[in-house]
Design an enzyme around this catalytic site. Structure first.
Site, PDB file in Angstrom:
ATOM      1  N   ASP A 161      -5.315   4.970  -5.586  1.00 40.42           N
ATOM      2  CA  ASP A 161      -6.214   5.774  -4.948  1.00 40.42           C
ATOM      3  C   ASP A 161      -6.689   7.167  -5.158  1.00 40.42           C
ATOM      4  O   ASP A 161      -6.195   7.446  -6.361  1.00 40.42           O
ATOM      5  CB  ASP A 161      -5.362   5.858  -3.571  1.00 40.42           C
ATOM      6  CG  ASP A 161      -6.095   6.108  -2.255  1.00 40.42           C
ATOM      7  OD1 ASP A 161      -7.392   6.370  -2.456  1.00 40.42           O
ATOM      8  OD2 ASP A 161      -5.667   6.000  -1.039  1.00 40.42           O
ATOM      9  N   SER A 185     -10.101   3.736  -6.675  1.00 38.76           N
ATOM     10  CA  SER A 185     -10.832   4.171  -5.468  1.00 38.76           C
ATOM     11  C   SER A 185     -11.776   5.400  -5.840  1.00 38.76           C
ATOM     12  O   SER A 185     -12.097   6.242  -5.199  1.00 38.76           O
ATOM     13  CB  SER A 185      -9.859   4.759  -4.743  1.00 38.76           C
ATOM     14  OG  SER A 185      -9.245   3.419  -4.012  1.00 38.76           O
ATOM     15  N   LYS A 237      -3.600  -0.780  -7.152  1.00 34.56           N
ATOM     16  CA  LYS A 237      -4.666  -0.255  -6.442  1.00 34.56           C
ATOM     17  C   LYS A 237      -4.400   1.322  -6.820  1.00 34.56           C
ATOM     18  O   LYS A 237      -3.253   2.049  -6.247  1.00 34.56           O
ATOM     19  CB  LYS A 237      -4.426  -0.304  -4.955  1.00 34.56           C
ATOM     20  CG  LYS A 237      -5.205   0.484  -4.068  1.00 34.56           C
ATOM     21  CD  LYS A 237      -5.295   0.031  -2.399  1.00 34.56           C
ATOM     22  CE  LYS A 237      -6.010   0.989  -1.709  1.00 34.56           C
ATOM     23  NZ  LYS A 237      -5.725   0.538  -0.255  1.00 34.56           N
ATOM     24  N   ASP A 246       0.832  -1.071   0.078  1.00 33.90           N
ATOM     25  CA  ASP A 246       0.083  -0.096  -0.044  1.00 33.90           C
ATOM     26  C   ASP A 246       0.862   1.037   0.118  1.00 33.90           C
ATOM     27  O   ASP A 246       2.187   0.945  -0.489  1.00 33.90           O
ATOM     28  CB  ASP A 246      -0.926  -0.202   1.097  1.00 33.90           C
ATOM     29  CG  ASP A 246      -2.166   0.563   0.742  1.00 33.90           C
ATOM     30  OD1 ASP A 246      -2.442   2.022   0.727  1.00 33.90           O
ATOM     31  OD2 ASP A 246      -3.301   0.038   0.701  1.00 33.90           O
ATOM     32  N   ASP A 247       0.627   2.396   0.724  1.00 31.38           N
ATOM     33  CA  ASP A 247       1.119   3.735   0.436  1.00 31.38           C
ATOM     34  C   ASP A 247       2.386   3.666   1.339  1.00 31.38           C
ATOM     35  O   ASP A 247       2.848   2.532   1.826  1.00 31.38           O
ATOM     36  CB  ASP A 247       0.333   4.642   1.294  1.00 31.38           C
ATOM     37  CG  ASP A 247       0.700   5.905   0.682  1.00 31.38           C
ATOM     38  OD1 ASP A 247       1.650   6.192  -0.099  1.00 31.38           O
ATOM     39  OD2 ASP A 247      -0.571   6.976   1.079  1.00 31.38           O
ATOM     40  N   ASP A 303     -12.766   4.209   4.399  1.00 32.79           N
ATOM     41  CA  ASP A 303     -11.618   3.331   4.916  1.00 32.79           C
ATOM     42  C   ASP A 303     -12.175   2.666   6.131  1.00 32.79           C
ATOM     43  O   ASP A 303     -12.690   2.961   7.207  1.00 32.79           O
ATOM     44  CB  ASP A 303     -10.459   4.173   5.449  1.00 32.79           C
ATOM     45  CG  ASP A 303      -9.784   4.667   4.384  1.00 32.79           C
ATOM     46  OD1 ASP A 303     -10.153   4.525   3.253  1.00 32.79           O
ATOM     47  OD2 ASP A 303      -8.682   5.061   4.384  1.00 32.79           O
ATOM     48  N   ARG A 331     -13.155   0.435  -4.610  1.00 31.01           N
ATOM     49  CA  ARG A 331     -13.750   0.836  -3.072  1.00 31.01           C
ATOM     50  C   ARG A 331     -14.759   1.850  -3.062  1.00 31.01           C
ATOM     51  O   ARG A 331     -14.754   2.958  -3.569  1.00 31.01           O
ATOM     52  CB  ARG A 331     -12.710   1.619  -2.495  1.00 31.01           C
ATOM     53  CG  ARG A 331     -11.376   0.560  -2.119  1.00 31.01           C
ATOM     54  CD  ARG A 331     -11.704   0.142  -0.736  1.00 31.01           C
ATOM     55  NE  ARG A 331     -12.143   1.092   0.428  1.00 31.01           N
ATOM     56  CZ  ARG A 331     -11.563   1.792   0.886  1.00 31.01           C
ATOM     57  NH1 ARG A 331     -10.085   1.942   0.905  1.00 31.01           N
ATOM     58  NH2 ARG A 331     -11.961   2.760   1.695  1.00 31.01           N
TER      59      ARG A 331
HETATM   60  C1  GLA Z   1      -6.685   5.986   1.686  1.00 31.47           C
HETATM   61  C2  GLA Z   1      -7.258   4.410   0.922  1.00 31.47           C
HETATM   62  C3  GLA Z   1      -6.423   3.464   2.310  1.00 31.47           C
HETATM   63  C4  GLA Z   1      -4.972   3.615   2.302  1.00 31.47           C
HETATM   64  C5  GLA Z   1      -4.634   4.860   2.606  1.00 31.47           C
HETATM   65  C6  GLA Z   1      -3.084   5.190   2.201  1.00 31.47           C
HETATM   66  O1  GLA Z   1      -7.272   6.421   2.794  1.00 31.47           O
HETATM   67  O2  GLA Z   1      -8.494   4.454   1.288  1.00 31.47           O
HETATM   68  O3  GLA Z   1      -6.853   1.998   1.843  1.00 31.47           O
HETATM   69  O4  GLA Z   1      -4.524   3.210   0.918  1.00 31.47           O
HETATM   70  O5  GLA Z   1      -5.072   5.894   1.646  1.00 31.47           O
HETATM   71  O6  GLA Z   1      -2.757   6.232   2.362  1.00 31.47           O
END
Ligand code: GLA
Length: 433
Positions: A178, A210, A176, A99-100, A239, A235
């Site tokens: 975002d 997202s 993914k 992820d991030d 979150d 999504r």
């Molecule tokens: C958003 C996404 C999360 C995650 C964060 C990372 O909030 O919805 O799932 O990926 O960013 O910064």
């Protein structure tokens, strides 16, 4: 448009066909109805299963203090090893997704390419992808459509082609994308564009968008037809956080908005209620079963996000429960929904395989939202659950294979469950021959 082309290649010499083709082309262009840019990558025919870092590891980047928790190549190699060694791969978990917080704050000054953090990913992303692939798993990565990721790292917006190519070069299997720091009005065009660029790399990559979350939270209704066409999953909502309260907010959103969300799910395109919390700090064993059951009903991606090296065995068992996973992965790909709430017992129903004499099987989850201390006894007639096959059904308890049901359940039969506070009972009903 593509179909028209193939059709016309076969009958190229026919004037009649050429005329039809030209007319169809005009109609296609006029109504934007022909799908030249659609994703059509043949991926995610079942909800993706894997492990993603965010829910448990967030943006821990201090590897000196937290060497076993920071976002680093070690973390993803270790998760890969545990997925393989401890039965998760066998159960169907496939994607290891970063992820991030994996990047340097700046792009390469010469090539403008994204740069993985030099200290935390010293071997680079291609080497990490190779490692994941060498264990028979697939490799996923996170980026953001805007100027920055949600945690402030570089986004793709002015480098979309380069970034798609970079992911292809690194042998990424899942992206993914975002939507922080982005204009929600641009997304209808920009997300499909990035999907097209991913396709152009020639490497099949699952595309997780997202886009709807960011639009809906600002009051703009997402275009689900476009999502289905351009993304493998998306999504829909907020979150998830590590608590039963957060889990309930998400399931409530999916229950209340089912009529517009549910029909969009199917093989190749899924609604995503976010990661599994199971194995972390916030959910009890009963609540974890409840998440797993509702995610199975919702045909949701199963993305674990937990410390697999220290997970307690009772949580691992829930994550690899094959009966429940089989419901989640059912090939019909029909998303289920919440049928009713009575005495704070929610009934969730999903039609699944096998279909016998034209009648579906069903997965039914009774999830308790009660907190009054003792299990709640709750009965329903099968026909009130929509189970109307007149020869009746045999019943399996998906969390307890030893639970023996000694008779056939007919449409007028009452099924009685006893549900723990904040727990679930999860059964499968199969039509008898
Ligand atoms: C958003 C996404 C999360 C995650 C964060 C990372 O909030 O919805 O799932 O990926 O960013 O910064």
């Amino acid at each position: 448009m593509i179909d028209c082309c193939i059709f016309c290649q076969v009958y190229l010499l026919s004037m009649w066909c050429t005329t039809i083709y030209l007319s169809l082309t005009i109609i296609c262009l006029q109504y934007n109805a022909c799908n030249v840019n659609a994703l059509e990558n043949g991926l995610a025919l079942k909800p993706p299963m894997g492990w993603m870092s965010w829910q448990r590891y967030r943006c821990i980047i201090d590897c000196d203090t937290y060497p076993y928790e920071c976002i680093s190549e070690w973390l993803f190699k270790n998760a890969t090893d545990h997925i393989v060694a401890n039965g998760y791969k066998e159960a169907g978990y496939e994607y290891v997704i970063i992820d991030d917080c994996w990047m340097e704050m700046e792009r390469d000054p010469v090539t403008q390419e994204l740069v993985p953090d030099r200290k935390r990913f010293p071997s680079g992303m291609k080497a990490l992808a190779d490692y994941v692939h060498s264990k028979g798993l697939k490799f996923g990565i996170y980026e953001d459509y805007g100027t920055h990721t949600c945690m402030g790292y570089p986004g793709v917006i002015n480098h979309m082609e380069l970034d798609a190519q970079t992911f292809g070069k690194w042998d990424v299997d899942y992206v993914k994308l975002d939507g922080c720091y982005a204009d929600i009005m641009d997304m209808n065009k920009g997300y499909p564009e990035f999907g097209r660029l991913l396709n152009e790399t020639g490497r099949p990559m699952v595309y997780s968008c997202s886009w709807p979350v960011y639009q809906e939270e600002k009051g703009l209704m997402p275009n689900y037809e476009a999502l289905k066409k351009h993304c493998n999953l998306w999504r829909n909502w907020d979150d998830i956080q590590d608590s039963y309260e957060s889990l309930n907010k998400i399931t409530e959103y999916f229950a209340v908005n089912a009529s517009r969300i549910q029909p969009n799910a199917g093989p190749g395109h899924w609604n995503d209620p976010d990661m599994l919390l199971i194995g972390n700090y916030g959910l009890t064993v009963d609540q974890s079963k409840s998440q797993m059951a509702i995610w199975a009903i919702l045909a949701a991606p199963l993305l674990m996000s937990t410390d697999l090296k220290n997970i307690r065995p009772e949580f691992r068992e829930i994550l690899i429960n094959q009966n429940v996973i089989d419901v989640n992965q059912d090939a019909l790909g029909i998303q289920g929904s919440r049928l009713r709430v009575e005495c704070k017992i929610e009934t969730w129903v999903r039609p699944i395989n096998p279909i016998i004499n034209g009648a579906h099987s069903y997965a039914v989850a009774w999830a308790s939202k009660r907190d009054d201390g003792s299990p709640c006894v709750y009965s329903s007639k099968l026909k009130d659950l929509g189970l109307t096959y007149d020869k009746g059904y045999e019943v399996t308890d998906l969390f307890d294979e030893d639970h023996d049901f000694d008779h056939i359940f007919r449409t007028n039969t009452n099924i009685t469950v006893r549900v723990n506070p904040s727990g679930v009972q999860f059964y499968k009903f199969t039509p008898i021959q």
